[in-house]
Scaffold this motif. Structure first.
Motif, mmCIF file in Angstrom:
data_model
loop_
_atom_site.group_PDB
_atom_site.id
_atom_site.type_symbol
_atom_site.label_atom_id
_atom_site.label_comp_id
_atom_site.label_asym_id
_atom_site.label_seq_id
_atom_site.Cartn_x
_atom_site.Cartn_y
_atom_site.Cartn_z
ATOM 1 N N LEU A 175 2.027 6.657 -6.905
ATOM 2 C CA LEU A 175 0.996 7.622 -7.293
ATOM 3 C C LEU A 175 1.489 9.045 -7.080
ATOM 4 O O LEU A 175 1.281 9.922 -7.939
ATOM 5 N N ASP A 176 2.151 9.290 -5.958
ATOM 6 C CA ASP A 176 2.674 10.628 -5.671
ATOM 7 C C ASP A 176 3.694 11.065 -6.714
ATOM 8 O O ASP A 176 3.721 12.246 -7.119
ATOM 9 N N LYS A 204 0.826 -1.204 0.000
ATOM 10 C CA LYS A 204 0.000 0.000 0.000
ATOM 11 C C LYS A 204 0.861 1.255 0.000
ATOM 12 O O LYS A 204 0.599 2.221 -0.725
ATOM 13 N N LYS A 205 1.926 1.245 0.817
ATOM 14 C CA LYS A 205 2.849 2.388 0.870
ATOM 15 C C LYS A 205 3.541 2.588 -0.463
ATOM 16 O O LYS A 205 3.654 3.721 -0.956
ATOM 17 N N LYS A 234 2.501 1.723 -3.454
ATOM 18 C CA LYS A 234 1.542 2.229 -4.440
ATOM 19 C C LYS A 234 1.296 3.725 -4.250
ATOM 20 O O LYS A 234 1.185 4.473 -5.220
ATOM 21 N N GLN A 235 1.200 4.161 -2.985
ATOM 22 C CA GLN A 235 0.980 5.573 -2.712
ATOM 23 C C GLN A 235 2.182 6.401 -3.169
ATOM 24 O O GLN A 235 2.017 7.484 -3.745
ATOM 25 N N GLU A 236 3.380 5.899 -2.934
ATOM 26 C CA GLU A 236 4.585 6.615 -3.360
ATOM 27 C C GLU A 236 4.644 6.700 -4.886
ATOM 28 O O GLU A 236 5.040 7.728 -5.444
ATOM 29 N N SER A 284 -5.275 5.216 -9.009
ATOM 30 C CA SER A 284 -6.290 6.148 -8.518
ATOM 31 C C SER A 284 -7.664 5.517 -8.406
ATOM 32 O O SER A 284 -8.639 6.163 -8.022
#
Length: 279
Positions: free
Chosen positions: A249-250, A242-243, A245-247, A276
């Protein structure tokens, strides 16, 4: 192969209609997909059933429905429509409940697909028809008992490793419940095919017992997942993914902020949609 049974055909039609609606309506898709926090917190238990009539894409849908088509006729003819429906929905719910238990700490975990219910029908046919063969990739035919053993081993490995984006938990739960329900509905199958049934069901039952009574059994070591640390739990693996994927996306959003959406490659745009939640 022409089937005279009708319940299986109706289920296939419902799957196509429901999935097609989901393909074209994201609100509809999100409302009915399997999602842990919606089920456990909001008590939207209908998702345990509705999610099994949704699919990710046409390939996912057609693969599941083709698999169901090859097996539902034999099982429905043997059990009759009411008992066939009991078997199908019991497998569906059983698979989703195992997935819900394993991912109970993963609030945003989501899934769709009829695989749990389809696995239940396949493993019910293994229990009911000991002489049946299963064709792999339309080329090689192997005994059903061997397929059952290999599939259970693969599903257990998949749950332990968490290396693939596949709902192995729902598959294993659906397969076990499908086999046990078939025996309950048609007890003579146990006498006729008890060796195969025991060889397939006992590893499933033992594995589920271990993950319920000894959560640390789901620790993932380097044999399954390469990492700098020696052991991971499924929770740790999930949170790390999850982390990451967020990085990712950022980074994509930062690139858009600096150079505009046109600066993204086609592959990056597809990945942006996936991360997203638009795809």
């Amino acid at each position: 192969m022409i089937h005279t049974a009708i319940a299986g055909y109706i289920i296939i039609i419902i799957n196509f209609l429901f999935s097609y609606k989901g393909f074209n309506d994201k609100v509809f898709y999100d409302k009915y997909k399997f999602k842990v926090d919606k089920i456990l917190i909001n008590k939207e238990y209908y998702r345990l059933i509705s999610s099994s009539f949704l699919h990710i894409d046409w390939q996912h849908l057609c693969f599941n429905m083709l698999s169901l088509y090859f097996f539902f006729g034999l099982v429905e003819a043997q059990l009759g429509i009411p008992q066939f429906l009991i078997l199908y929905f019991a497998s569906m719910i059983g698979g989703d409940l195992l997935a819900l238990f394993i991912h109970r700490n993963h609030g945003d975990y989501s899934a769709v697909g009829a695989s749990g219910a389809v696995c239940g029908i396949i493993f019910a046919s293994i229990a009911l028809f000991p002489g049946i063969g299963i064709v792999l990739f339309f080329v090689v035919s192997i005994p059903a008992w061997l397929y059952g053993i290999l599939y259970v081993a693969y599903a257990i490995y998949g749950i332990k490793s968490q290396r693939e984006n596949i709902g192995h938990e729902a598959h294993l739960g659906g397969a076990l419940i499908g086999m046990l329900t078939a025996i309950a509905l048609y007890p003579s199958a146990l006498k006729e095919n008890y060796i195969t049934i025991l060889v397939i069901s006992i590893p499933c039952i033992v594995f589920i017992y271990l993950i319920v009574t000894r959560p640390h059994f789901l620790l993932i070591d380097n044999y399954f997942f390469k990492s700098k640390t020696k052991y991971y739990s499924i929770d740790h693996k999930y949170n790390e993914q999850k982390k990451n994927k967020q990085e990712e996306l950022d980074r994509l959003l930062d690139k858009i902020g600096k150079n505009g959406i046109g600066s993204l490659t086609k592959k990056e745009k597809q990945r942006l949609e996936e991360l997203s939640g638009k795809k």
